[in-house]
Design a protein around this motif. Structure first.
Motif, PDB file in Angstrom:
ATOM      1  N   ILE A  50      -1.453  -3.303   0.589  1.00 32.11           N
ATOM      2  CA  ILE A  50      -1.530  -3.896  -0.738  1.00 32.11           C
ATOM      3  C   ILE A  50      -0.176  -3.751  -1.433  1.00 32.11           C
ATOM      4  O   ILE A  50       0.410  -2.677  -1.445  1.00 32.11           O
ATOM      5  N   PRO A  51       0.355  -4.825  -1.976  1.00 27.84           N
ATOM      6  CA  PRO A  51       1.661  -4.760  -2.627  1.00 27.84           C
ATOM      7  C   PRO A  51       1.542  -4.352  -4.103  1.00 27.84           C
ATOM      8  O   PRO A  51       2.078  -5.009  -4.997  1.00 27.84           O
ATOM      9  N   TRP A  52       0.800  -3.300  -4.344  1.00 25.09           N
ATOM     10  CA  TRP A  52       0.588  -2.822  -5.703  1.00 25.09           C
ATOM     11  C   TRP A  52       0.350  -1.329  -5.634  1.00 25.09           C
ATOM     12  O   TRP A  52       0.053  -0.792  -4.579  1.00 25.09           O
ATOM     13  N   TYR A  53       0.458  -0.651  -6.736  1.00 23.02           N
ATOM     14  CA  TYR A  53       0.375   0.805  -6.752  1.00 23.02           C
ATOM     15  C   TYR A  53      -1.041   1.345  -6.906  1.00 23.02           C
ATOM     16  O   TYR A  53      -1.259   2.544  -6.885  1.00 23.02           O
ATOM     17  N   ARG A  54      -2.021   0.441  -7.029  1.00 18.16           N
ATOM     18  CA  ARG A  54      -3.406   0.879  -7.132  1.00 18.16           C
ATOM     19  C   ARG A  54      -4.318  -0.091  -6.394  1.00 18.16           C
ATOM     20  O   ARG A  54      -3.953  -1.228  -6.131  1.00 18.16           O
ATOM     21  N   SER A  55      -5.507   0.391  -6.076  1.00 18.43           N
ATOM     22  CA  SER A  55      -6.491  -0.441  -5.392  1.00 18.43           C
ATOM     23  C   SER A  55      -6.927  -1.588  -6.300  1.00 18.43           C
ATOM     24  O   SER A  55      -6.939  -1.454  -7.519  1.00 18.43           O
ATOM     25  N   LEU A  56      -7.275  -2.718  -5.673  1.00 19.42           N
ATOM     26  CA  LEU A  56      -7.738  -3.894  -6.419  1.00 19.42           C
ATOM     27  C   LEU A  56      -8.925  -4.515  -5.700  1.00 19.42           C
ATOM     28  O   LEU A  56      -9.085  -4.379  -4.487  1.00 19.42           O
ATOM     29  N   TRP A  57      -9.733  -5.244  -6.468  1.00 22.93           N
ATOM     30  CA  TRP A  57     -10.811  -6.004  -5.862  1.00 22.93           C
ATOM     31  C   TRP A  57     -10.208  -7.122  -5.029  1.00 22.93           C
ATOM     32  O   TRP A  57      -9.175  -7.678  -5.372  1.00 22.93           O
ATOM     33  N   LEU A  58     -10.846  -7.441  -3.932  1.00 23.94           N
ATOM     34  CA  LEU A  58     -10.342  -8.501  -3.057  1.00 23.94           C
ATOM     35  C   LEU A  58     -10.275  -9.842  -3.793  1.00 23.94           C
ATOM     36  O   LEU A  58      -9.456 -10.692  -3.463  1.00 23.94           O
ATOM     37  N   SER A  59     -11.085 -10.000  -4.823  1.00 22.81           N
ATOM     38  CA  SER A  59     -11.034 -11.228  -5.625  1.00 22.81           C
ATOM     39  C   SER A  59      -9.711 -11.370  -6.373  1.00 22.81           C
ATOM     40  O   SER A  59      -9.402 -12.442  -6.885  1.00 22.81           O
ATOM     41  N   SER A  60      -8.918 -10.311  -6.418  1.00 25.14           N
ATOM     42  CA  SER A  60      -7.599 -10.370  -7.068  1.00 25.14           C
ATOM     43  C   SER A  60      -6.570 -11.089  -6.209  1.00 25.14           C
ATOM     44  O   SER A  60      -5.492 -11.428  -6.693  1.00 25.14           O
ATOM     45  N   VAL A  61      -6.888 -11.309  -4.926  1.00 21.90           N
ATOM     46  CA  VAL A  61      -5.958 -12.005  -4.037  1.00 21.90           C
ATOM     47  C   VAL A  61      -6.078 -13.504  -4.292  1.00 21.90           C
ATOM     48  O   VAL A  61      -7.097 -14.121  -4.006  1.00 21.90           O
TER      49      VAL A  61
END
Length: 140
Positions: free
Chosen positions: A19-30
């Motif tokens: 993930i190119p971010w510093y925290r986990s995200l919902w897959l819907s954020s892709v």
């Protein structure tokens, strides 16, 4: 992508992405995923994404609000190929991913985005790389 990010897959190639971010995200954020192999852009409708034992079309990711992409996990992008990939061969991989950050809304239905891309010559490995760490409270 790392040197171990490319592996053979029964349908062609598998590119594992962190993930190119510093925290986990919902897959819907892709919002989007794109891949080119040796300069040949793979149509988005041909790509599949695998995470946590599930497989999705890129177009369906916005509906995956109940699947969390943990920082420790690798998102595997399956790239169809006419012929099976040969472990040990080297290919140029261009991968890009765009995220919509749901907690950073700047106007109604408008969110801050993060676009990350990577371009590397990678060697095809026999087995896919998976996230080595299992997040707290998550079954493996």
């Amino acid at each position: 992508m790392t040197a171990e990010s490319l592996s053979a897959h029964p349908d062609g190639l598998a590119v594992s992405l962190q993930i190119p971010w510093y925290r986990s995200l919902w897959l819907s954020s892709v919002s989007d995923v794109s891949v080119a192999i040796d300069g040949h852009e793979i149509p988005g409708e041909d790509l599949r994404v695998e995470l946590d034992g599930k497989s999705f079309r890129v177009a369906d990711l916005r509906e995956q609000w109940d699947t969390l992409w943990f920082v420790q996990d690798r998102l595997v992008v399956v790239v169809p190929q006419d012929a099976p990939a040969t472990p040990g061969s080297t290919v140029r991989v261009d991968a890009a991913i765009e995220l919509r950050l749901p907690y950073m809304q700047i106007a109604p239905e408008v969110y801050v985005t993060n676009h990350a891309s990577n371009h590397r010559e990678l060697t095809v490995h026999e087995n896919p790389v998976r996230g080595e760490l299992v997040p707290q409270g998550k079954d493996s």
